[in-house]
Design a protein around this motif. Sequence first.
Motif, PDB file in Angstrom:
ATOM      1  N   GLY A  13     -14.850 -49.818  13.757  1.00 20.27           N
ATOM      2  CA  GLY A  13     -14.911 -50.630  12.544  1.00 20.27           C
ATOM      3  C   GLY A  13     -15.946 -51.733  12.637  1.00 20.27           C
ATOM      4  N   TRP A  14     -16.156 -52.261  13.825  1.00 21.76           N
ATOM      5  CA  TRP A  14     -17.142 -53.329  14.003  1.00 21.76           C
ATOM      6  C   TRP A  14     -18.568 -52.827  13.768  1.00 21.76           C
ATOM      7  CZ3 TRP A  14     -14.957 -55.340  19.271  1.00 21.76           C
ATOM      8  CH2 TRP A  14     -13.796 -56.071  19.030  1.00 21.76           C
ATOM      9  N   PHE A  15     -18.792 -51.528  13.936  1.00 15.37           N
ATOM     10  CA  PHE A  15     -20.141 -50.996  13.807  1.00 15.37           C
ATOM     11  C   PHE A  15     -20.527 -50.677  12.366  1.00 15.37           C
ATOM     12  CE2 PHE A  15     -19.523 -50.158  18.335  1.00 15.37           C
ATOM     13  CZ  PHE A  15     -20.710 -50.673  18.813  1.00 15.37           C
ATOM     14  N   LEU A  20     -24.738 -50.049   8.329  1.00  9.18           N
ATOM     15  CA  LEU A  20     -25.167 -50.144   6.932  1.00  9.18           C
ATOM     16  C   LEU A  20     -26.470 -50.939   6.814  1.00  9.18           C
ATOM     17  CD1 LEU A  20     -21.743 -50.676   5.117  1.00  9.18           C
ATOM     18  CD2 LEU A  20     -23.125 -48.595   5.241  1.00  9.18           C
ATOM     19  N   VAL A  21     -26.591 -51.991   7.611  1.00 10.65           N
ATOM     20  CA  VAL A  21     -27.836 -52.774   7.607  1.00 10.65           C
ATOM     21  C   VAL A  21     -29.003 -51.913   8.095  1.00 10.65           C
ATOM     22  CG1 VAL A  21     -29.029 -54.729   8.698  1.00 10.65           C
ATOM     23  CG2 VAL A  21     -26.715 -55.015   7.801  1.00 10.65           C
ATOM     24  N   LEU A  22     -28.785 -51.140   9.145  1.00 17.43           N
ATOM     25  CA  LEU A  22     -29.851 -50.263   9.658  1.00 17.43           C
ATOM     26  C   LEU A  22     -30.251 -49.212   8.621  1.00 17.43           C
ATOM     27  CD1 LEU A  22     -28.777 -49.741  13.375  1.00 17.43           C
ATOM     28  CD2 LEU A  22     -30.773 -50.979  12.526  1.00 17.43           C
ATOM     29  N   ILE A  23     -29.288 -48.701   7.886  1.00 20.88           N
ATOM     30  CA  ILE A  23     -29.610 -47.727   6.835  1.00 20.88           C
ATOM     31  C   ILE A  23     -30.465 -48.396   5.753  1.00 20.88           C
ATOM     32  CG2 ILE A  23     -28.600 -46.381   4.944  1.00 20.88           C
ATOM     33  CD1 ILE A  23     -26.326 -45.663   6.896  1.00 20.88           C
ATOM     34  N   LEU A  24     -30.113 -49.609   5.384  1.00 19.85           N
ATOM     35  CA  LEU A  24     -30.936 -50.320   4.398  1.00 19.85           C
ATOM     36  C   LEU A  24     -32.341 -50.574   4.935  1.00 19.85           C
ATOM     37  CD1 LEU A  24     -28.429 -52.854   2.829  1.00 19.85           C
ATOM     38  CD2 LEU A  24     -29.479 -50.869   1.755  1.00 19.85           C
ATOM     39  N   VAL A  25     -32.445 -50.938   6.202  1.00 21.04           N
ATOM     40  CA  VAL A  25     -33.767 -51.160   6.814  1.00 21.04           C
ATOM     41  C   VAL A  25     -34.575 -49.859   6.801  1.00 21.04           C
ATOM     42  CG1 VAL A  25     -34.933 -51.680   9.002  1.00 21.04           C
ATOM     43  CG2 VAL A  25     -33.058 -53.128   8.210  1.00 21.04           C
ATOM     44  N   LEU A  26     -33.931 -48.750   7.134  1.00 20.82           N
ATOM     45  CA  LEU A  26     -34.635 -47.462   7.106  1.00 20.82           C
ATOM     46  C   LEU A  26     -35.042 -47.084   5.688  1.00 20.82           C
ATOM     47  CD1 LEU A  26     -32.665 -45.410   9.749  1.00 20.82           C
ATOM     48  CD2 LEU A  26     -35.104 -45.902   9.766  1.00 20.82           C
ATOM     49  N   PHE A  27     -34.216 -47.406   4.711  1.00 23.47           N
ATOM     50  CA  PHE A  27     -34.586 -47.121   3.326  1.00 23.47           C
ATOM     51  C   PHE A  27     -35.801 -47.954   2.915  1.00 23.47           C
ATOM     52  CE2 PHE A  27     -34.258 -47.688  -1.278  1.00 23.47           C
ATOM     53  CZ  PHE A  27     -34.279 -46.352  -1.669  1.00 23.47           C
ATOM     54  N   LEU A  28     -35.801 -49.225   3.295  1.00 24.09           N
ATOM     55  CA  LEU A  28     -36.970 -50.069   3.000  1.00 24.09           C
ATOM     56  C   LEU A  28     -38.204 -49.564   3.742  1.00 24.09           C
ATOM     57  CD1 LEU A  28     -35.317 -53.604   3.043  1.00 24.09           C
ATOM     58  CD2 LEU A  28     -36.071 -52.284   1.058  1.00 24.09           C
ATOM     59  N   TYR A  29     -38.025 -49.125   4.976  1.00 19.79           N
ATOM     60  CA  TYR A  29     -39.143 -48.558   5.726  1.00 19.79           C
ATOM     61  C   TYR A  29     -39.668 -47.296   5.035  1.00 19.79           C
ATOM     62  CZ  TYR A  29     -41.945 -46.317   9.254  1.00 19.79           C
ATOM     63  OH  TYR A  29     -42.979 -45.699   9.900  1.00 19.79           O
ATOM     64  N   ALA A  30     -38.763 -46.476   4.499  1.00 17.31           N
ATOM     65  CA  ALA A  30     -39.186 -45.267   3.783  1.00 17.31           C
ATOM     66  C   ALA A  30     -40.020 -45.642   2.557  1.00 17.31           C
ATOM     67  CB  ALA A  30     -37.972 -44.442   3.378  1.00 17.31           C
ATOM     68  N   CYS A  31     -39.616 -46.679   1.844  1.00 15.56           N
ATOM     69  CA  CYS A  31     -40.405 -47.138   0.682  1.00 15.56           C
ATOM     70  C   CYS A  31     -41.774 -47.625   1.141  1.00 15.56           C
ATOM     71  CB  CYS A  31     -39.653 -48.251  -0.053  1.00 15.56           C
ATOM     72  SG  CYS A  31     -38.145 -47.689  -0.842  1.00 15.56           S
ATOM     73  N   TYR A  32     -41.803 -48.385   2.238  1.00 16.20           N
ATOM     74  CA  TYR A  32     -43.071 -48.860   2.797  1.00 16.20           C
ATOM     75  C   TYR A  32     -43.944 -47.670   3.220  1.00 16.20           C
ATOM     76  CZ  TYR A  32     -46.325 -50.556   6.290  1.00 16.20           C
ATOM     77  OH  TYR A  32     -47.451 -50.781   7.028  1.00 16.20           O
ATOM     78  N   ALA A  33     -43.347 -46.697   3.906  1.00 21.60           N
ATOM     79  CA  ALA A  33     -44.108 -45.538   4.384  1.00 21.60           C
ATOM     80  C   ALA A  33     -44.672 -44.739   3.206  1.00 21.60           C
ATOM     81  CB  ALA A  33     -43.222 -44.648   5.253  1.00 21.60           C
ATOM     82  N   GLY A  88     -26.400 -42.121   8.871  1.00 25.73           N
ATOM     83  CA  GLY A  88     -25.646 -41.745   7.680  1.00 25.73           C
ATOM     84  C   GLY A  88     -24.324 -41.085   8.038  1.00 25.73           C
ATOM     85  N   LEU A  89     -24.351 -40.252   9.060  1.00 22.31           N
ATOM     86  CA  LEU A  89     -23.112 -39.615   9.513  1.00 22.31           C
ATOM     87  C   LEU A  89     -22.135 -40.650  10.064  1.00 22.31           C
ATOM     88  CD1 LEU A  89     -21.470 -37.073  10.062  1.00 22.31           C
ATOM     89  CD2 LEU A  89     -22.637 -36.886  12.266  1.00 22.31           C
ATOM     90  N   VAL A  90     -22.660 -41.561  10.859  1.00 26.52           N
ATOM     91  CA  VAL A  90     -21.801 -42.624  11.414  1.00 26.52           C
ATOM     92  C   VAL A  90     -21.209 -43.457  10.283  1.00 26.52           C
ATOM     93  CG1 VAL A  90     -21.825 -44.742  12.785  1.00 26.52           C
ATOM     94  CG2 VAL A  90     -22.985 -42.717  13.631  1.00 26.52           C
ATOM     95  N   ALA A  91     -22.046 -43.813   9.309  1.00 26.55           N
ATOM     96  CA  ALA A  91     -21.571 -44.626   8.186  1.00 26.55           C
ATOM     97  C   ALA A  91     -20.625 -43.849   7.284  1.00 26.55           C
ATOM     98  CB  ALA A  91     -22.753 -45.155   7.380  1.00 26.55           C
ATOM     99  N   THR A  92     -20.626 -42.542   7.380  1.00 28.33           N
ATOM    100  CA  THR A  92     -19.661 -41.739   6.627  1.00 28.33           C
ATOM    101  C   THR A  92     -18.327 -41.670   7.365  1.00 28.33           C
ATOM    102  OG1 THR A  92     -21.427 -40.414   5.722  1.00 28.33           O
ATOM    103  CG2 THR A  92     -19.236 -39.466   5.635  1.00 28.33           C
ATOM    104  N   MET A  93     -18.409 -41.515   8.662  1.00 23.98           N
ATOM    105  CA  MET A  93     -17.183 -41.324   9.438  1.00 23.98           C
ATOM    106  C   MET A  93     -16.378 -42.611   9.599  1.00 23.98           C
ATOM    107  SD  MET A  93     -17.287 -38.171   9.769  1.00 23.98           S
ATOM    108  CE  MET A  93     -15.875 -37.901  10.792  1.00 23.98           C
ATOM    109  N   ILE A  94     -17.027 -43.739   9.747  1.00 26.91           N
ATOM    110  CA  ILE A  94     -16.286 -44.986   9.981  1.00 26.91           C
ATOM    111  C   ILE A  94     -15.348 -45.316   8.817  1.00 26.91           C
ATOM    112  CG2 ILE A  94     -16.521 -47.483  10.269  1.00 26.91           C
ATOM    113  CD1 ILE A  94     -19.026 -46.962  11.954  1.00 26.91           C
ATOM    114  N   PRO A  95     -15.801 -45.268   7.568  1.00 23.34           N
ATOM    115  CA  PRO A  95     -14.865 -45.599   6.483  1.00 23.34           C
ATOM    116  C   PRO A  95     -13.799 -44.530   6.222  1.00 23.34           C
ATOM    117  CG  PRO A  95     -17.139 -45.820   5.751  1.00 23.34           C
ATOM    118  CD  PRO A  95     -17.159 -45.151   7.066  1.00 23.34           C
ATOM    119  N   MET A  96     -13.978 -43.335   6.775  1.00 26.67           N
ATOM    120  CA  MET A  96     -12.991 -42.288   6.521  1.00 26.67           C
ATOM    121  C   MET A  96     -11.647 -42.596   7.175  1.00 26.67           C
ATOM    122  SD  MET A  96     -14.463 -40.437   4.424  1.00 26.67           S
ATOM    123  CE  MET A  96     -13.519 -38.969   4.220  1.00 26.67           C
ATOM    124  N   GLY A  97     -11.643 -43.296   8.293  1.00 27.99           N
ATOM    125  CA  GLY A  97     -10.380 -43.680   8.935  1.00 27.99           C
ATOM    126  C   GLY A  97      -9.539 -44.564   8.026  1.00 27.99           C
TER     127      GLY A  97
END
Length: 159
Positions: A13-15, A20-33, A88-97
């Motif tokens: 749960g702590w992760f 989520l922050v890393l996913i947002l950073v990667l999304f911003l990086y994708a826009c930059y790329a 994305g997989l990690v962020a999917t599995m954590i909230p499923m619990g």
Amino acid sequence: MKLIESLLHQLSGWFLAPVLVLILVLFLYACYALGAFAVEAWQRRGGRAHAMERHWQRHGGGLEEMELWMLKRLEPLRIGTRTAPMLGLVATMIPMGPALTGLSNGRMEEVAHHVGVAFAAVIVSLLAASAIYAVLVVRRRWLLQDLRRIELAIAARSA
């Protein structure tokens, strides 16, 4: 055993927030790329010297140095294409619990909230990975073409 399970549940749960922050950073990086890719495509259509050729003209070096330069330039794209789906997989599995816990207790609002976070995270991460992958494939081809031109220029100098 309950202590270990509880500890792992709490630890996972702590992760969620950092992932989520890393996913947002990667999304911003994708826009930059994508933006950098569009600029480079426009420059290539204009026939200007490309980044690899400019680097080679300024710093010189052999093919091995240029290959290393190329790998270094592609490295963030390669890391992005591989880590975004995993996050994305990690962020999917954590909230499923918590969603399943809410489901077993009949709290449907809690289920909807956690499932919504899970789906949003995986969608954003897959979009980021797809965009970064497309840029990686085309940029790798461009850089290999540049490397071939440099190879021919080096061969012409030595002949």
